[in-house]
Design a protein around this motif. Structure first.
Motif, PDB file in Angstrom:
ATOM      1  N   GLU A  27       0.850  -1.193   0.000  1.00  0.00           N
ATOM      2  CA  GLU A  27       0.000   0.000   0.000  1.00  0.00           C
ATOM      3  C   GLU A  27       0.884   1.241   0.000  1.00  0.00           C
ATOM      4  OE1 GLU A  27      -3.125   0.245   2.792  1.00  0.00           O
ATOM      5  OE2 GLU A  27      -4.047  -1.647   2.211  1.00  0.00           O
ATOM      6  N   LYS A  28       1.319   1.613  -1.191  1.00  0.00           N
ATOM      7  CA  LYS A  28       2.127   2.815  -1.370  1.00  0.00           C
ATOM      8  C   LYS A  28       1.552   3.596  -2.539  1.00  0.00           C
ATOM      9  CE  LYS A  28       5.506   0.253  -4.168  1.00  0.00           C
ATOM     10  NZ  LYS A  28       6.923  -0.097  -4.373  1.00  0.00           N
ATOM     11  N   LEU A  29       1.860   4.880  -2.586  1.00  0.00           N
ATOM     12  CA  LEU A  29       1.216   5.754  -3.574  1.00  0.00           C
ATOM     13  C   LEU A  29       2.240   6.714  -4.146  1.00  0.00           C
ATOM     14  CD1 LEU A  29      -1.473   6.640  -4.885  1.00  0.00           C
ATOM     15  CD2 LEU A  29      -1.818   8.170  -2.931  1.00  0.00           C
ATOM     16  N   ASP A  30       2.398   6.681  -5.472  1.00  0.00           N
ATOM     17  CA  ASP A  30       3.317   7.578  -6.161  1.00  0.00           C
ATOM     18  C   ASP A  30       2.563   8.803  -6.657  1.00  0.00           C
ATOM     19  OD1 ASP A  30       5.245   8.826  -7.680  1.00  0.00           O
ATOM     20  OD2 ASP A  30       5.114   7.415  -9.350  1.00  0.00           O
ATOM     21  N   LEU A  31       2.808   9.936  -6.015  1.00  0.00           N
ATOM     22  CA  LEU A  31       2.214  11.204  -6.442  1.00  0.00           C
ATOM     23  C   LEU A  31       3.291  12.169  -6.931  1.00  0.00           C
ATOM     24  CD1 LEU A  31      -0.383  11.804  -3.563  1.00  0.00           C
ATOM     25  CD2 LEU A  31      -0.739  10.722  -5.786  1.00  0.00           C
ATOM     26  N   GLU A 353       9.780  18.411   5.912  1.00  0.00           N
ATOM     27  CA  GLU A 353       9.706  17.410   6.979  1.00  0.00           C
ATOM     28  C   GLU A 353       8.372  16.677   6.950  1.00  0.00           C
ATOM     29  OE1 GLU A 353      12.711  20.331   7.625  1.00  0.00           O
ATOM     30  OE2 GLU A 353      10.537  20.622   7.435  1.00  0.00           O
ATOM     31  N   GLN A 354       7.309  17.392   6.670  1.00  0.00           N
ATOM     32  CA  GLN A 354       5.989  16.757   6.583  1.00  0.00           C
ATOM     33  C   GLN A 354       5.893  15.847   5.365  1.00  0.00           C
ATOM     34  OE1 GLN A 354       3.834  20.462   6.673  1.00  0.00           O
ATOM     35  NE2 GLN A 354       3.268  20.240   8.838  1.00  0.00           N
ATOM     36  N   VAL A 355       6.546  16.232   4.275  1.00  0.00           N
ATOM     37  CA  VAL A 355       6.566  15.383   3.080  1.00  0.00           C
ATOM     38  C   VAL A 355       7.300  14.080   3.376  1.00  0.00           C
ATOM     39  CG1 VAL A 355       7.449  15.187   0.719  1.00  0.00           C
ATOM     40  CG2 VAL A 355       6.358  17.305   1.463  1.00  0.00           C
ATOM     41  N   VAL A 356       8.416  14.179   4.102  1.00  0.00           N
ATOM     42  CA  VAL A 356       9.154  12.973   4.500  1.00  0.00           C
ATOM     43  C   VAL A 356       8.298  12.089   5.391  1.00  0.00           C
ATOM     44  CG1 VAL A 356      11.118  12.125   5.837  1.00  0.00           C
ATOM     45  CG2 VAL A 356      11.432  14.030   4.245  1.00  0.00           C
ATOM     46  N   LYS A 357       7.561  12.697   6.295  1.00  0.00           N
ATOM     47  CA  LYS A 357       6.698  11.929   7.192  1.00  0.00           C
ATOM     48  C   LYS A 357       5.589  11.211   6.416  1.00  0.00           C
ATOM     49  CE  LYS A 357       4.299  12.354  11.653  1.00  0.00           C
ATOM     50  NZ  LYS A 357       5.113  11.290  12.265  1.00  0.00           N
ATOM     51  N   LEU A 358       5.052  11.879   5.396  1.00  0.00           N
ATOM     52  CA  LEU A 358       4.061  11.231   4.538  1.00  0.00           C
ATOM     53  C   LEU A 358       4.640   9.971   3.896  1.00  0.00           C
ATOM     54  CD1 LEU A 358       2.107  13.819   2.325  1.00  0.00           C
ATOM     55  CD2 LEU A 358       1.153  12.178   3.942  1.00  0.00           C
ATOM     56  N   ILE A 364       3.326   7.438   1.062  1.00  0.00           N
ATOM     57  CA  ILE A 364       2.826   8.402   0.073  1.00  0.00           C
ATOM     58  C   ILE A 364       3.996   9.252  -0.403  1.00  0.00           C
ATOM     59  CG2 ILE A 364       1.293  10.364  -0.314  1.00  0.00           C
ATOM     60  CD1 ILE A 364      -0.504   9.136   1.913  1.00  0.00           C
ATOM     61  N   TYR A 365       4.310   9.138  -1.682  1.00  0.00           N
ATOM     62  CA  TYR A 365       5.484   9.793  -2.256  1.00  0.00           C
ATOM     63  C   TYR A 365       5.085  11.059  -2.995  1.00  0.00           C
ATOM     64  CZ  TYR A 365       8.384   5.760  -1.139  1.00  0.00           C
ATOM     65  OH  TYR A 365       9.087   4.786  -0.464  1.00  0.00           O
ATOM     66  N   ALA A 366       5.565  12.200  -2.489  1.00  0.00           N
ATOM     67  CA  ALA A 366       5.359  13.497  -3.128  1.00  0.00           C
ATOM     68  C   ALA A 366       6.710  14.180  -3.265  1.00  0.00           C
ATOM     69  CB  ALA A 366       4.403  14.369  -2.311  1.00  0.00           C
ATOM     70  N   VAL A 367       6.819  15.137  -4.187  1.00  0.00           N
ATOM     71  CA  VAL A 367       8.047  15.906  -4.351  1.00  0.00           C
ATOM     72  C   VAL A 367       8.284  16.725  -3.084  1.00  0.00           C
ATOM     73  CG1 VAL A 367       9.212  17.625  -5.801  1.00  0.00           C
ATOM     74  CG2 VAL A 367       7.673  15.950  -6.831  1.00  0.00           C
ATOM     75  N   GLY A 368       9.546  17.028  -2.792  1.00  0.00           N
ATOM     76  CA  GLY A 368       9.909  17.675  -1.541  1.00  0.00           C
ATOM     77  C   GLY A 368       9.221  18.988  -1.266  1.00  0.00           C
ATOM     78  N   GLY A 376      -2.406  11.058 -10.351  1.00  0.00           N
ATOM     79  CA  GLY A 376      -2.025   9.846  -9.647  1.00  0.00           C
ATOM     80  C   GLY A 376      -2.880   9.548  -8.435  1.00  0.00           C
ATOM     81  N   LEU A 377      -3.891  10.370  -8.178  1.00  0.00           N
ATOM     82  CA  LEU A 377      -4.724  10.177  -6.992  1.00  0.00           C
ATOM     83  C   LEU A 377      -5.609   8.935  -7.125  1.00  0.00           C
ATOM     84  CD1 LEU A 377      -5.961  13.837  -6.316  1.00  0.00           C
ATOM     85  CD2 LEU A 377      -4.162  12.596  -5.096  1.00  0.00           C
ATOM     86  N   PRO A 378      -5.793   8.200  -6.034  1.00  0.00           N
ATOM     87  CA  PRO A 378      -6.682   7.037  -6.071  1.00  0.00           C
ATOM     88  C   PRO A 378      -8.130   7.466  -5.834  1.00  0.00           C
ATOM     89  CG  PRO A 378      -5.614   7.176  -3.926  1.00  0.00           C
ATOM     90  CD  PRO A 378      -5.104   8.344  -4.739  1.00  0.00           C
ATOM     91  N   ALA A 379      -8.987   7.293  -6.820  1.00  0.00           N
ATOM     92  CA  ALA A 379     -10.371   7.771  -6.698  1.00  0.00           C
ATOM     93  C   ALA A 379     -11.083   7.159  -5.498  1.00  0.00           C
ATOM     94  CB  ALA A 379     -11.140   7.454  -7.985  1.00  0.00           C
ATOM     95  N   GLN A 380     -10.757   5.915  -5.171  1.00  0.00           N
ATOM     96  CA  GLN A 380     -11.425   5.240  -4.059  1.00  0.00           C
ATOM     97  C   GLN A 380     -10.683   5.397  -2.738  1.00  0.00           C
ATOM     98  OE1 GLN A 380     -14.430   4.158  -4.787  1.00  0.00           O
ATOM     99  NE2 GLN A 380     -13.969   4.760  -6.916  1.00  0.00           N
TER     100      GLN A 380
END
Length: 394
Positions: A27-31, A353-358, A364-368, A376-380
């Protein structure tokens, strides 16, 4: 020779992609990576592209070089898609390029060749490759304020206050629509005000148009660009087909220059040809020919427009859905701007820091800078994502 080389800093988005791939969690998410994805997390080949490729496969009888400027019918049709009838055709010179990035590079080299003293002004923030290419080419550059992190909108007053320092001959780099990385766009009224400034200040606008059709629709997304093109003596335009035709790996784009007269346009065209020869000689043909087939065939073009509109509407629904879930999760309206932004990206306003915590706590992977890819969002899974964002944000 190579012992003198120093390590190059890694591209942050590519580095993020490698981290995502190495993450063993299911359960990981590439955003992070900026490619369109459908509901199944795939980047599809568009229907019209498939049909055009089949036609091309059946009819193409040579793999000889295309012209030095590429497929000129493709360049003409792509220019019309972006500019409409805002500029007489004899004032427009264009060259096919390897993607939108190749178009930007060609235009930057054209700027350096024509006016080495020009300073290129770009928004803070902008797509990281803009300043990287400027620095690599040794072109003087400065930033102007653009994004208001507190409101999630454009800080237009600050932008215009900064642009006053531009000198005649300087270049103003603007995102045509769907600003990357923020998702916050100029209104048509603001485009008009910037156009008035450009004309009076004697600066040259340079538009990066990478997402036409992903914001408010093909025509609306080009409205500001067309207004400006009709009013200014000179303009530069980099167009990409990666997103709106889904031709990422085929590298399809065009560098377009508007000159004051037809005579000057002919000189510009010759210089674009010279730069093409120096950089890559002949551009790749396949993707550009596919786009030309689609834009010149009414049935293919209609099907492409319908699928593109479906993609745009889907991203808009995801935006509204995430904004609603964030309102519930945070019990506030501070993330409502996500629903008003346009295009593939929004910047959430989270700290590094919050992005790293995500990433570490929720996969949940977001740019820094907290840019997320809306496609890339999961509709469900919007509620779960909103809860995670609220958790690190509180």
């Amino acid at each position: 020779m190579f012992e003198t080389l120093k390590p190059s800093p890694p591209d942050k988005i590519i580095e993020l992609l490698e981290m995502f791939r190495a993450d063993p969690r299911t359960e990981k998410l590439d955003l992070g990576v900026g490619v369109y994805k459908d509901a199944n997390g795939k980047t599809p080949v568009m229907r019209a592209v498939k049909a055009a490729e089949k036609r091309l496969l059946d009819t193409q009888d040579s793999k000889s070089y295309v012209g030095i400027l590429g497929d000129l019918e493709f360049v003409k049709l792509l220019g019309e898609l972006a500019l409409g009838s805002s500029v007489p055709a004899d004032r427009i010179a264009g060259a096919q390029t390897p993607g939108g990035t190749g178009a930007i590079r060609q235009i930057l080299e054209l700027i350096k060749r024509s006016n080495p003293a020009a300073t290129v002004w770009y928004s803070d923030p902008t797509w990281p490759n803009h300043p990287a290419m400027l620095a690599h080419l040794g072109i003087p550059s400065r930033t102007y304020r653009y994004f208001d992190a507190a409101t999630g909108g454009v800080d237009f007053a600050a932008m215009m206050a900064d642009l006053v320092a531009m000198k005649p001959g300087d270049v103003l780099l603007l995102h045509g629509c769907c600003h990357n990385p923020t998702g916050a766009n100029l209104t048509l009224e603001q485009w008009a005000e910037v156009t008035d400034f450009v004309v009076k200040a004697g600066v040259v606008p340079f538009i990066d148009l990478a997402y036409q059709g992903f914001g408010d629709g093909l025509e609306a997304d080009a409205a500001g660009v067309r207004h400006m093109a009709a009013a200014v003596p000179e303009m530069l335009l980099a167009v990409s087909c990666s997103k709106n035709f889904g031709l990422y790996r085929d590298r399809v784009g065009a560098a377009i220059a508007i000159s004051e007269t037809a005579e000057k346009s002919a000189i510009t065209k010759a210089n674009l040809a010279s730069l093409s020869r120096l950089n890559f000689s002949f551009p790749p043909d396949h993707g550009a020919k596919v786009v030309a087939l689609i834009l010149s065939d009414p049935a293919l073009k209609a099907d492409w427009q319908a699928e593109l509109e479906s993609m745009r509407a889907g991203m808009l629904e995801l935006r509204k859905g995430l904004a609603n879930e964030l309102r519930r999760a945070t019990n506030s309206d501070r993330f409502d701007f996500v629903g008003t932004h346009r295009g593939m990206f929004s910047r959430l306003g989270l700290s590094p820091e919050q992005v790293v915590k995500l990433r570490e706590d929720f996969g949940i992977y977001a740019v820094g800078d907290s840019r997320i890819n809306i496609a890339g969002l999961p509709a469900q899974g919007l509620g779960k994502l909103a809860a995670a964002i609220a958790s690190v944000e509180s």
